[in-house]
Design an enzyme around this catalytic site. Structure first.
Site, PDB file in Angstrom:
ATOM      1  N   GLY A  46      21.201  21.963  52.825  1.00 50.67           N
ATOM      2  CA  GLY A  46      20.764  21.543  51.507  1.00 50.67           C
ATOM      3  C   GLY A  46      20.426  22.765  50.678  1.00 50.67           C
ATOM      4  O   GLY A  46      20.119  23.835  51.218  1.00 50.67           O
ATOM      5  N   GLN A  51      16.129  27.049  44.043  1.00 50.70           N
ATOM      6  CA  GLN A  51      16.373  28.093  45.030  1.00 50.70           C
ATOM      7  C   GLN A  51      17.369  29.135  44.548  1.00 50.70           C
ATOM      8  O   GLN A  51      17.406  30.242  45.085  1.00 50.70           O
ATOM      9  CB  GLN A  51      16.871  27.483  46.348  1.00 50.70           C
ATOM     10  CG  GLN A  51      15.803  26.696  47.081  1.00 50.70           C
ATOM     11  CD  GLN A  51      16.344  26.163  48.370  1.00 50.70           C
ATOM     12  OE1 GLN A  51      16.955  25.092  48.407  1.00 50.70           O
ATOM     13  NE2 GLN A  51      16.133  26.915  49.438  1.00 50.70           N
ATOM     14  N   CYS A  99      14.298  26.997  56.101  1.00 43.37           N
ATOM     15  CA  CYS A  99      14.536  26.969  54.665  1.00 43.37           C
ATOM     16  C   CYS A  99      15.242  28.250  54.253  1.00 43.37           C
ATOM     17  O   CYS A  99      14.856  29.345  54.694  1.00 43.37           O
ATOM     18  CB  CYS A  99      13.206  26.842  53.929  1.00 43.37           C
ATOM     19  SG  CYS A  99      13.358  26.800  52.133  1.00 43.37           S
ATOM     20  N   LEU A 100      16.242  28.131  53.413  1.00 44.40           N
ATOM     21  CA  LEU A 100      16.964  29.305  52.945  1.00 44.40           C
ATOM     22  C   LEU A 100      16.084  30.202  52.079  1.00 44.40           C
ATOM     23  O   LEU A 100      16.407  31.372  51.885  1.00 44.40           O
ATOM     24  CB  LEU A 100      18.219  28.884  52.183  1.00 44.40           C
ATOM     25  CG  LEU A 100      19.257  28.122  53.004  1.00 44.40           C
ATOM     26  CD1 LEU A 100      20.404  27.658  52.118  1.00 44.40           C
ATOM     27  CD2 LEU A 100      19.768  28.973  54.156  1.00 44.40           C
ATOM     28  N   HIS A 141      13.010  17.549  52.206  1.00 41.14           N
ATOM     29  CA  HIS A 141      12.909  19.003  52.045  1.00 41.14           C
ATOM     30  C   HIS A 141      13.421  19.424  50.664  1.00 41.14           C
ATOM     31  O   HIS A 141      12.750  20.166  49.945  1.00 41.14           O
ATOM     32  CB  HIS A 141      13.708  19.687  53.163  1.00 41.14           C
ATOM     33  CG  HIS A 141      13.669  21.170  53.115  1.00 41.14           C
ATOM     34  ND1 HIS A 141      12.985  21.915  54.047  1.00 41.14           N
ATOM     35  CD2 HIS A 141      14.228  22.065  52.262  1.00 41.14           C
ATOM     36  CE1 HIS A 141      13.124  23.199  53.756  1.00 41.14           C
ATOM     37  NE2 HIS A 141      13.880  23.315  52.678  1.00 41.14           N
ATOM     38  N   GLU A 142      14.604  18.951  50.298  1.00 41.28           N
ATOM     39  CA  GLU A 142      15.188  19.347  49.015  1.00 41.28           C
ATOM     40  C   GLU A 142      14.408  18.759  47.839  1.00 41.28           C
ATOM     41  O   GLU A 142      14.210  19.433  46.824  1.00 41.28           O
ATOM     42  CB  GLU A 142      16.667  18.950  48.945  1.00 41.28           C
ATOM     43  CG  GLU A 142      17.535  19.607  49.999  1.00 41.28           C
ATOM     44  CD  GLU A 142      17.367  21.110  50.114  1.00 41.28           C
ATOM     45  OE1 GLU A 142      17.188  21.792  49.083  1.00 41.28           O
ATOM     46  OE2 GLU A 142      17.397  21.617  51.253  1.00 41.28           O
ATOM     47  N   HIS A 145      11.495  20.872  46.934  1.00 37.06           N
ATOM     48  CA  HIS A 145      11.834  22.046  46.115  1.00 37.06           C
ATOM     49  C   HIS A 145      11.760  21.726  44.620  1.00 37.06           C
ATOM     50  O   HIS A 145      11.362  22.573  43.823  1.00 37.06           O
ATOM     51  CB  HIS A 145      13.236  22.564  46.448  1.00 37.06           C
ATOM     52  CG  HIS A 145      13.292  23.430  47.646  1.00 37.06           C
ATOM     53  ND1 HIS A 145      12.637  24.642  47.736  1.00 37.06           N
ATOM     54  CD2 HIS A 145      13.954  23.285  48.822  1.00 37.06           C
ATOM     55  CE1 HIS A 145      12.878  25.198  48.900  1.00 37.06           C
ATOM     56  NE2 HIS A 145      13.678  24.382  49.596  1.00 37.06           N
TER      57      HIS A 145
END
Length: 188
Positions: A46, A51, A99-100, A141-142, A145
């Site tokens: 994702g 991000q 997480c990226l 999670h997304e 963000h």
């Protein structure tokens, strides 16, 4: 298409509520295509617009389940409904999340087992997804963000302390740090 730099924890765009998408135009379609390419190269499951430094309420997702069934899409201006989370003890392996924007780190986090996503796609068509398991985790999670919340912000002790230590040790937690998949070694 182009790879986009992924912002690392501490960048203000990651800690600010994103704004609604008002126009689905060619510029937004290009952003989504670039986000897919960036997510795939990272690799991730994702990627939210904040991000990559864009404070808009949209994210992309991609996951292949145990039955090799692909699941891929975009959520524009989503709302998310979740089931109550269990209160059992965390399973450090089964509930580990990454997480990226906190590259290379993984910590356990309790998420709701199921979720309902309501959004629109790039054609302005409604999207309604009822998912559970890892798919529900990805959506939660997304969605976080988009509200300026990173998964490490939700960790409980002792994992929150470990995450803080990892962020400090890496020199993150300040504005202006990013990485580019395929170029930088931050992807862990």
């Amino acid at each position: 298409m182009a790879l986009l730099e992924i912002r690392v924890t501490g960048d203000p765009v990651l800690h600010t509520v994103a704004q609604p998408v008002t126009d689905v135009d060619d510029e937004l379609r290009q952003l989504v295509a670039d986000m897919y390419e960036t997510m795939d190269k990272a690799p991730g499951v994702g990627l939210a617009a904040p991000q990559v430094g864009v404070p808009l309420r949209l994210f992309v997702y991609s996951y292949v389940d145990d039955d090799d069934q692909p699941w891929r899409g975009v959520a524009i201006n989503p709302t998310l409904w979740i089931s109550p989370a269990d209160v059992e003890e965390l399973d450090e392996e089964e509930e580990a999340e990454g997480c990226l924007s906190v590259p290379g780190e993984r910590f356990p986090l309790r998420r709701a087992a199921s979720a309902l996503l309501i959004a629109t796609d790039l054609e302005g068509e409604p999207v309604e997804l009822r998912v559970d398991g890892w798919r529900a985790r990805i959506l939660q999670h997304e969605f976080d963000h988009l509200n300026g919340v990173l998964y490490v912000d939700r960790l409980i002790m002792p994992y929150s302390r470990r995450a803080e230590k990892a962020v400090r040790k890496s020199g993150w937690g300040v504005p202006g740090i990013s990485w580019l998949p395929g170029r930088d070694d931050l992807e862990g």
